[in-house]
Design an enzyme around this catalytic site. Structure first.
Site, PDB file in Angstrom:
ATOM      1  N   ARG A  88       0.859  -1.225   0.096  1.00  9.35           N
ATOM      2  CA  ARG A  88       0.148   0.164  -0.092  1.00  9.35           C
ATOM      3  C   ARG A  88       0.658   1.403  -0.017  1.00  9.35           C
ATOM      4  NH1 ARG A  88      -1.651  -3.903   3.036  1.00  9.35           N
ATOM      5  NH2 ARG A  88      -3.597  -4.944   2.465  1.00  9.35           N
ATOM      6  N   HIS A 104       1.541 -14.818   7.911  1.00 12.90           N
ATOM      7  CA  HIS A 104       0.917 -14.929   6.630  1.00 12.90           C
ATOM      8  C   HIS A 104       1.684 -16.030   5.733  1.00 12.90           C
ATOM      9  CE1 HIS A 104      -0.870 -10.555   6.963  1.00 12.90           C
ATOM     10  NE2 HIS A 104      -1.406 -11.670   7.580  1.00 12.90           N
ATOM     11  N   CYS A 144       1.633 -29.666  -2.367  1.00  8.08           N
ATOM     12  CA  CYS A 144       0.411 -30.187  -3.294  1.00  8.08           C
ATOM     13  C   CYS A 144      -0.938 -30.075  -2.517  1.00  8.08           C
ATOM     14  CB  CYS A 144       0.375 -31.646  -3.547  1.00  8.08           C
ATOM     15  SG  CYS A 144      -0.763 -32.165  -4.672  1.00  8.08           S
ATOM     16  N   CYS A 154       1.746 -31.941  -9.168  1.00  8.27           N
ATOM     17  CA  CYS A 154       2.215 -32.879  -8.504  1.00  8.27           C
ATOM     18  C   CYS A 154       2.019 -34.294  -9.446  1.00  8.27           C
ATOM     19  CB  CYS A 154       1.637 -33.143  -7.025  1.00  8.27           C
ATOM     20  SG  CYS A 154       2.006 -34.382  -6.296  1.00  8.27           S
TER      21      CYS A 154
HETATM   22  P1  OAD Z   1       1.463  -2.446   3.634  1.00  5.09           P
HETATM   23  O1  OAD Z   1       1.976  -2.248   2.106  1.00  5.09           O
HETATM   24  O2  OAD Z   1      -0.036  -2.373   3.601  1.00  5.09           O
HETATM   25  O3  OAD Z   1       2.275  -1.446   4.451  1.00  5.09           O
HETATM   26  C1  OAD Z   1       3.771  -1.136   4.305  1.00  5.09           C
HETATM   27  C2  OAD Z   1       3.957   0.263   5.111  1.00  5.09           C
HETATM   28  O4  OAD Z   1       5.312   0.261   5.148  1.00  5.09           O
HETATM   29  C3  OAD Z   1       3.254   1.356   4.115  1.00  5.09           C
HETATM   30  O5  OAD Z   1       2.710   2.410   5.009  1.00  5.09           O
HETATM   31  C4  OAD Z   1       4.606   2.021   3.468  1.00  5.09           C
HETATM   32  O6  OAD Z   1       4.463   3.320   3.363  1.00  5.09           O
HETATM   33  C5  OAD Z   1       5.686   1.814   4.660  1.00  5.09           C
HETATM   34  N1  OAD Z   1       7.123   1.778   4.240  1.00  5.09           N
HETATM   35  C6  OAD Z   1       7.500   1.156   2.963  1.00  5.09           C
HETATM   36  N2  OAD Z   1       8.762   1.326   2.905  1.00  5.09           N
HETATM   37  C7  OAD Z   1       9.337   1.705   4.189  1.00  5.09           C
HETATM   38  C8  OAD Z   1      10.454   1.987   4.889  1.00  5.09           C
HETATM   39  N3  OAD Z   1      11.714   1.919   4.391  1.00  5.09           N
HETATM   40  N4  OAD Z   1      10.431   2.334   6.159  1.00  5.09           N
HETATM   41  C9  OAD Z   1       9.403   2.539   6.812  1.00  5.09           C
HETATM   42  N5  OAD Z   1       8.244   2.301   6.254  1.00  5.09           N
HETATM   43  C10 OAD Z   1       8.033   1.811   5.162  1.00  5.09           C
HETATM   44  O7  OAD Z   1       2.066  -3.750   3.811  1.00  5.09           O
HETATM   45  P2  OAD Z   1       1.642  -4.643   5.202  1.00  5.09           P
HETATM   46  O8  OAD Z   1       1.353  -3.737   6.422  1.00  5.09           O
HETATM   47  O9  OAD Z   1       2.841  -5.588   5.374  1.00  5.09           O
HETATM   48  O10 OAD Z   1      -1.446 -10.016   3.286  1.00  5.09           O
HETATM   49  O11 OAD Z   1       0.508  -5.286   4.525  1.00  5.09           O
HETATM   50  C11 OAD Z   1      -0.047  -6.515   5.238  1.00  5.09           C
HETATM   51  C12 OAD Z   1      -0.520  -7.393   4.697  1.00  5.09           C
HETATM   52  O12 OAD Z   1      -1.282  -6.836   3.296  1.00  5.09           O
HETATM   53  C13 OAD Z   1       0.381  -8.516   3.732  1.00  5.09           C
HETATM   54  O13 OAD Z   1       0.908  -9.301   4.571  1.00  5.09           O
HETATM   55  C14 OAD Z   1      -0.363  -9.027   2.612  1.00  5.09           C
HETATM   56  C15 OAD Z   1      -1.416  -7.928   2.231  1.00  5.09           C
HETATM   57  O14 OAD Z   1      -2.480  -8.049   1.738  1.00  5.09           O
HETATM   58  C16 OAD Z   1      -1.404 -11.217   2.641  1.00  5.09           C
HETATM   59  O15 OAD Z   1      -0.940 -11.404   1.433  1.00  5.09           O
HETATM   60  C17 OAD Z   1      -2.428 -12.162   3.122  1.00  5.09           C
END
Ligand code: OAD
Length: 249
Positions: free
Chosen positions: A36, A121, A129, A153
């Site tokens: 995101r 996750h 498989c 598989c």
């Molecule tokens: P997000 O992409 O939602 O959030 C990552 C955050 O890290 C964002 O707010 C970025 O702005 C910030 N960010 C990026 N680079 C950074 C840096 N170098 N230092 C500090 N902040 C930084 O990712 P998650 O919260 O991990 O789930 O997403 C949660 C889940 O959503 C994932 O595990 C995945 C996804 O759908 C599944 O696949 C089940």
């Protein structure tokens, strides 16, 4: 940023049991896009991310997750852990009890040397498989992906990575909940905290929460918490200096 680093260092110096809840932002500096953020998978549309990780879509069109997995595994073999992955491993080596609860499916915490990692996750450590549940290590799965659009598989079942897709149960939740509630402090690093149940984990913290994320998150801080809108690696380089913690390359 120096003030924030000093506050984080001082809280860490008074703690022994530390849990880190990490998200995709801890790995962006290694070249893995988040979901995101400004260059995230959902933001740029590089993959149809809503479908790639949807178990119902996968049941009918396994080629999309296979294509994503092929790209990721080609990239991951050349990746190095970032400073903040290495900071957490160095903290553990220096005598802290460190538990990492990660939403990430990459292996960078383990590569950095963290020994207790709960990938809620799932991860690419193994593939299996869907029919007979035979399992393969990631290197074999990576080879299969180079030979077939969708690895199958001997029993005829599709082979998939052991990651959690939307619509499936998360892993290690009891362990993650215990780690958060039993630790002196919780570090929340590089996550938008928008995907549940992982996003609810900080509410179990008994001690202060230190949240470092570039950009907004879904977290409502308590009075003792420290929330810093910053990139992780430069900030934790300063924290390491303040603590006198050696973080090898
Ligand atoms: P997000 O992409 O939602 O959030 C990552 C955050 O890290 C964002 O707010 C970025 O702005 C910030 N960010 C990026 N680079 C950074 C840096 N170098 N230092 C500090 N902040 C930084 O990712 P998650 O919260 O991990 O789930 O997403 C949660 C889940 O959503 C994932 O595990 C995945 C996804 O759908 C599944 O696949 C089940």
């Amino acid at each position: 940023m120096e003030q924030a680093a000093a506050s984080i260092a001082s809280l860490l110096q008074n703690a022994r049991h530390v849990t880190a809840l990490t998200g995709a932002g801890i790995s962006t500096a290694a070249g893995i896009p988040d979901f995101r953020g400004p260059n995230g998978l959902y933001t740029t549309g590089a993959y149809d991310a809503e479908r790639v990780f949807d178990c119902r879509y996968f049941a009918k069109h396994p080629e999309l997750l296979s294509a994503f997995s092929r790209d990721l595994l080609r990239m991951v073999s050349a990746l190095q852990p970032c400073f903040t992955h290495r900071f957490l491993a160095a903290l553990e080596r220096s005598g802290y009890d460190v538990i990492v609860v990660t939403q990430n499916i990459d292996p960078l915490h383990q590569l950095a040397g963290s020994r207790c990692v709960y990938p809620v996750h799932g991860s690419y450590a193994e593939a299996y498989c869907v029919r007979c549940h035979n399992r393969w290590p990631t290197a074999e799965y990576a080879n299969m992906l180079e030979r077939a659009d969708v690895p199958v598989c001997a029993c005829g079942g599709v082979i998939r990575p052991d990651i959690v897709m939307f619509g499936e149960a998360v892993k290690y939740m009891p362990e993650a909940q215990a780690a958060v509630s039993d630790s002196d402090m919780l570090l929340v690093l590089g996550t938008s905290l928008t995907v549940y149940p992982a996003a609810a984990l900080p509410s179990l913290a008994q001690g202060p929460v230190i949240l470092v994320n570039k950009g907004p998150t879904g977290y409502y801080p308590k009075p003792d918490d420290i929330c810093v809108d910053a990139y992780l690696d430069p900030l934790f380089r300063q924290v390491a200096v303040q603590m006198g913690l050696d973080v090898p390359d």
